[in-house]
Enzyme design. Structure first.
Site, PDB file in Angstrom:
ATOM      1  N   ARG A 142      66.741  66.885  59.168  1.00  0.00           N
ATOM      2  CA  ARG A 142      66.664  67.415  57.801  1.00  0.00           C
ATOM      3  C   ARG A 142      66.693  68.949  57.801  1.00  0.00           C
ATOM      4  NH1 ARG A 142      67.434  62.680  57.344  1.00  0.00           N
ATOM      5  NH2 ARG A 142      66.507  61.281  55.801  1.00  0.00           N
ATOM      6  N   SER A 177      63.224  60.604  49.536  1.00  0.00           N
ATOM      7  CA  SER A 177      61.965  60.858  50.256  1.00  0.00           C
ATOM      8  C   SER A 177      61.391  62.181  49.788  1.00  0.00           C
ATOM      9  CB  SER A 177      62.211  60.945  51.756  1.00  0.00           C
ATOM     10  OG  SER A 177      62.695  59.736  52.261  1.00  0.00           O
ATOM     11  N   GLU A 192      60.166  67.457  51.338  1.00  0.00           N
ATOM     12  CA  GLU A 192      61.568  67.471  51.775  1.00  0.00           C
ATOM     13  C   GLU A 192      62.492  68.160  50.782  1.00  0.00           C
ATOM     14  OE1 GLU A 192      64.727  64.768  51.317  1.00  0.00           O
ATOM     15  OE2 GLU A 192      64.432  64.002  53.358  1.00  0.00           O
TER      16      GLU A 192
END
Ligand code: FAD
Ligand code: EPU
Length: 376
Positions: free
Chosen positions: A193, A268, A364
């Site tokens: 990520r 998420s 995130e």
């Protein structure tokens, strides 16, 4: 910057016989450049969490020439599909909504197909198009929302594959110099990520506007079905092809994740935390059921969804927001939420997971405008 970015002009190319570039624009996005902006634009329809916010100006970018014309406008923010954003307030600046279209096979050799797409192409549609065309390799990443241009920003990943593993190069406009630059895979510095855009803060200041992305899809295709849930979904299929893998991924995602059109969310909400070996050993001694993934460097990635569920937040609400009933890692807007509601829930979940497990959860999605130090 610790590493120079290779840049090239009109005729340079790293795919033999492949791309030619021109500052006049992306060959696959015809149309007259338009720079007129909507003023005091409502950004609610432009983010999948459906948070209310306004931008002083909003322009739909269909052509590279528009970026050139607008590159001195400050402050600016580059927007894709808005599926990984928390709009934390109004923005007194210019939002460039990337809508550059076009997709094509740019090169083929004995080993691979090279396919490119404009930044504004829908990611999932692009994946389906590659599969329909007979070029497998992106099937594990089916049904991820958002645009092609945003895929490198957080190196989108799912079901055992990250976009960076297939990425060949990113083409972008340096909004400072107006140069057309490219980044090969190494220059993107991908991680979990993570990418150079995030490491350098370019995802916030819009320094490099990605205009198109090329993927290298090896002809010696191998199914990637290491992810336990995906393997289980395909248990009855002896030798799944890419289409069957995409179907299985789509089915899994539809079962687990809320459709933002029905229940606004940003996927998420936290990273899966990566802890050192000692911390992992300590946690697993107390919680043997904790879902975890040992990393090549000895550290261990923990399933944040498990931690949040055990902390009692799965399906629980705080005001108009909550953690999704089928996937505790997804924060959902049940209607009428604003950024403060999201922050209140985020802090409550972080506090409870910290107190119970001693693990820090980091968000995130990108918060924009950035919150003051300590607020996030
Ligand atoms: P945006 O949210 O609009 O922008 C994200 C960031 O990228 C911003 O900082 C923006 O400035 C920057 N950016 C966007 N376009 C450009 C450009 N052309 N040039 C430069 N900067 C740009 N992510 C995963 O990795 N895996 C998943 O499995 C996954 N599942 C999801 C499921 C759901 C239901 C949802 C809502 C989200 C999910 N996501 C997932 C997150 C999201 O889909 C990805 O991060 C996606 O790449 C975001 O694309 P976007 O176009 O919406 O980007
Ligand atoms: N789990 C629970 N309870 C929950 C949710 C998860 O116990 O409510 C546990 C289960 O044991 C499960 C494990 O966590 O087996 C992993 O769950 P899941 O397979 O749903 O994946 P995830 O780790 O929660 C990550 C990505 C997703 C990606 C999936 C599939 C992150 C932050 N999230 O989620 O990406 O789609 O794996 O690869 O890495 C996103 O980034 O927005 C996103 C949706």
């Amino acid at each position: 910057m610790t590493q120079p970015i290779p840049s090239f002009r009109a005729t340079a190319g790293i795919v033999p016989g492949g791309l030619t570039l021109s500052l006049a624009g992306c060959a696959s996005t015809p149309g007259t450049p338009r720079t007129e902006a909507a003023t005091s634009a409502d950004l609610t329809p432009y983010n999948t969490l459906a948070l209310p916010a306004r931008a002083a100006r909003l322009v739909s970018v269909r052509h590279v020439a528009q970026l050139m014309a607008l590159r001195r406008a400050q402050p600016r923010f580059i927007l894709g599909g808005g599926s990984n954003l928390v709009f934390a307030g109004d923005f007194d600046g210019l939002v460039l909504h990337m809508a550059i279209a076009g997709r094509q096979l740019v090169h083929e050799d004995d080993d691979a197909w090279y396919v490119e797409a404009g930044a504004g192409e829908n990611w999932h549609e692009f994946v389906l198009w590659t599969l329909r065309s007979g070029w497998p390799g992106l099937e594990n990443l089916a049904l991820i929302p958002g645009s092609v241009g945003a895929a490198p920003i957080q190196n989108i990943g799912a079901y055992g594959l990250e976009a960076g593993e297939r990425l060949h190069r990113v083409e972008a406009i340096d909004m400072h110099s107006g140069e057309w630059v490219h980044f090969d895979r190494a220059a993107c510095r991908f991680g979990y990520r993570d990418s150079r855009w995030k490491q350098e803060g370019w995802h916030l200041d819009g320094r490099f506007a990605i205009v198109r992305v090329t993927f290298r899809l090896p002809k010696r295709w191998q199914p990637q079905i290491r992810y336990a849930d995906l393997a289980a979904e395909l248990a009855d299929v002896a030798q799944p092809d890419a289409g069957q893998i995409a179907d299985a991924v789509i089915a899994l995602r539809q079962r687990k994740l809320p459709d933002p059109a029905r229940l606004p969310n940003a996927g998420s909400f936290f990273h899966n935390p990566v802890v050192d070996a000692a911390a992992a050993t300590r946690l697993l001694a107390s919680y043997p059921a904790l879902a975890h993934y040992p990393q090549p460097d000895g550290r261990c990635k923990l399933a944040a969804g498990w931690l949040i569920e055990q902390a009692g937040w799965k399906g629980r609400r705080l005001g108009p927001v909550g953690m999704y009933e089928k996937q505790a890692l997804v924060l959902v807007n049940h209607g009428g939420a604003c950024a403060n509601d999201v922050l209140a829930l985020m802090h409550a979940v972080q506090r409870d997971v910290r107190e119970r497990f001693g693990v820090e959860l980091t968000p995130e999605p990108t918060f924009f405008p950035l919150l003051p130090e300590g607020a996030g």
